[in-house]
Design an enzyme around this catalytic site. Structure first.
Site, PDB file in Angstrom:
ATOM      1  N   PRO A  89       0.720  -1.117   0.348  1.00 44.82           N
ATOM      2  CG  PRO A  89      -0.449  -0.780   2.272  1.00 44.82           C
ATOM      3  CD  PRO A  89       1.021  -2.569   1.265  1.00 44.82           C
ATOM      4  CD  GLU A 116       1.442  -5.905  11.320  1.00 48.92           C
ATOM      5  OE1 GLU A 116       1.709  -4.405  10.605  1.00 48.92           O
ATOM      6  OE2 GLU A 116       0.380  -6.120  11.435  1.00 48.92           O
ATOM      7  NE  ARG A 153      -8.126  -5.185 -20.508  1.00 47.99           N
ATOM      8  CZ  ARG A 153      -8.724  -5.434 -21.296  1.00 47.99           C
ATOM      9  NH1 ARG A 153      -9.651  -6.760 -20.943  1.00 47.99           N
ATOM     10  NH2 ARG A 153     -10.119  -4.783 -22.320  1.00 47.99           N
ATOM     11  CG  ASP A 168     -10.654  -1.074 -21.789  1.00 51.21           C
ATOM     12  OD1 ASP A 168     -11.976  -1.600 -22.624  1.00 51.21           O
ATOM     13  OD2 ASP A 168      -9.277  -2.239 -22.453  1.00 51.21           O
TER      14      ASP A 168
HETATM   15  N1  SAM Z   1       1.150  -2.756   7.657  1.00 55.60           N
HETATM   16  C1  SAM Z   1       1.307  -3.070   6.145  1.00 55.60           C
HETATM   17  C2  SAM Z   1       1.073  -0.844   5.626  1.00 55.60           C
HETATM   18  O1  SAM Z   1       0.475  -0.209   6.403  1.00 55.60           O
HETATM   19  O2  SAM Z   1       2.122  -0.700   5.203  1.00 55.60           O
HETATM   20  C3  SAM Z   1      -0.226  -3.174   5.661  1.00 55.60           C
HETATM   21  C4  SAM Z   1       0.244  -4.746   5.117  1.00 55.60           C
HETATM   22  S1  SAM Z   1      -0.884  -5.416   4.650  1.00 55.60           S
HETATM   23  C5  SAM Z   1      -1.905  -6.195   5.804  1.00 55.60           C
HETATM   24  C6  SAM Z   1      -0.292  -7.161   3.678  1.00 55.60           C
HETATM   25  C7  SAM Z   1       0.255  -7.138   2.021  1.00 55.60           C
HETATM   26  O3  SAM Z   1      -0.958  -6.265   1.876  1.00 55.60           O
HETATM   27  C8  SAM Z   1       1.225  -6.154   1.828  1.00 55.60           C
HETATM   28  O4  SAM Z   1       2.649  -6.688   2.779  1.00 55.60           O
HETATM   29  C9  SAM Z   1       1.419  -6.169  -0.154  1.00 55.60           C
HETATM   30  O5  SAM Z   1       1.596  -6.692  -0.282  1.00 55.60           O
HETATM   31  C10 SAM Z   1      -0.556  -6.026   0.322  1.00 55.60           C
HETATM   32  N2  SAM Z   1      -0.693  -4.844   0.096  1.00 55.60           N
HETATM   33  C11 SAM Z   1      -2.008  -4.622   1.255  1.00 55.60           C
HETATM   34  N3  SAM Z   1      -2.881  -3.358   0.138  1.00 55.60           N
HETATM   35  C12 SAM Z   1      -2.365  -3.537  -0.622  1.00 55.60           C
HETATM   36  C13 SAM Z   1      -2.453  -2.045  -1.442  1.00 55.60           C
HETATM   37  N4  SAM Z   1      -3.494  -1.577  -1.456  1.00 55.60           N
HETATM   38  N5  SAM Z   1      -1.616  -2.423  -3.050  1.00 55.60           N
HETATM   39  C14 SAM Z   1      -0.456  -3.161  -2.952  1.00 55.60           C
HETATM   40  N6  SAM Z   1      -0.515  -4.307  -2.553  1.00 55.60           N
HETATM   41  C15 SAM Z   1      -1.496  -4.001  -0.535  1.00 55.60           C
END
Ligand code: SAM
Length: 274
Positions: A89, A116, A153, A168
């Protein structure tokens, strides 16, 4: 194009890529998707991939060594250099332009986080960190699938009709025009009736409405249809995502239509409704 996806939930990826456009492209050999179980790169009896965070705090962190071993194995198989995408994220937001860039690569590695997230040192082996939006999912499998689908795609031969990809939303910086199919007229209850029916006052009268396909689409006049679609796409983009227009790749006719739409807007004409 080849994708290597590293995850602790291989079934989530395998099931999703088996169907639809991606599934057919894999069958044809246009795409190759290899899923790697991160636990296969552990060395202990319990196949542990996570540990508690240094410094304390809730949750678990994905250990770096299994990921390094997985990347070493992929590198050994595919050869250098690897483009390694960390789903996170905290990464750069995925856009169509980003997907187009990635689709020009022959090979992509996607790392799916859990808990995490990853030990920070994993970033030493990462070339791109990508987020699919400003919200947090429990794992990187859905983001990896979103990236895979969006990128795949755009790979020539994956979607049967290249024209459909070219039209698209976002392809040229515009939202897509509205689409209709048969029948030319359909009856339904008016928008808002669901809301009325669930209020404490009880269900209100339900108004039937006849919804018609715009006449121009039934006219067979291809020049008119093309212009209507350009106008509808521009009108919708102006109404919903005006910030896209400054970067949009417009032809002369579209620039003229946009000038008309902006003039109508400035005169107070309601637009963007279809
Ligand atoms: N503690 C982390 C933070 O706040 O940045 C979030 C960890 S999340 C619960 C677990 C995993 O989900 C991340 O390591 C990532 O691989 C994935 N993930 C969660 N949200 C995401 C997003 N918006 N975009 C991409 N990957 C995401």
């Amino acid at each position: 194009m080849t994708f290597d996806i590293v995850t602790i939930f291989p079934a989530m990826i395998e099931q999703a890529v088996a169907t639809g456009i991606v599934g057919r492209a894999i069958e044809r050999g246009t795409l190759e998707v290899k899923v790697h179980d991160l636990r296969d790169f552990t060395t202990d009896r319990h196949r542990v991939v996570d540990d508690v965070p240094y410094g304390g705090g809730p949750g678990m962190v994905l250990k770096p060594e299994p990921i390094f071993r997985a990347l070493d194995a992929i590198e050994g198989q595919r050869g250098r250099p690897l483009t390694v995408v960390l789903t996170s994220p905290q990464g750069r937001r995925l856009t169509q332009a980003e997907a187009e860039r990635l689709s020009r690569l022959a090979h992509l590695v996607l790392l799916c986080g859990r808990y995490e997230g990853f030990d920070e040192r994993v970033r030493e082996r990462v070339t791109d960190e990508i987020s699919i939006g400003d919200y947090v999912l429990s794992g990187g499998e859905l983001p990896a699938l979103v990236i895979l689908d969006t990128v795949a795609r755009l790979v020539p031969g994956v979607v049967g009709d290249e024209q459909s990809v070219a039209e698209d939303s976002f392809h040229r910086g515009l939202l897509d025009f509205p689409q209709y199919t048969r029948p030319a007229e359909v009856t339904t209850t008016r928008a808002g009736s669901v809301e009325r029916a669930t209020t404490l006052a009880g269900p209100g009268p339900v108004d039937p409405a006849v919804l018609k396909v715009p006449d121009v689409l039934l006219s067979g006049n291809h020049a008119e249809i093309r212009r209507w679609r350009k106008r509808a796409a521009l009108s919708r983009t102006l109404a919903r995502r005006p910030e896209l227009l400054s970067e949009a790749d417009l032809d002369e006719e579209e620039r003229e239509i946009l000038r008309e739409l902006v003039a109508e807007r400035d005169k107070g004409v309601e637009y963007g409704r279809d």
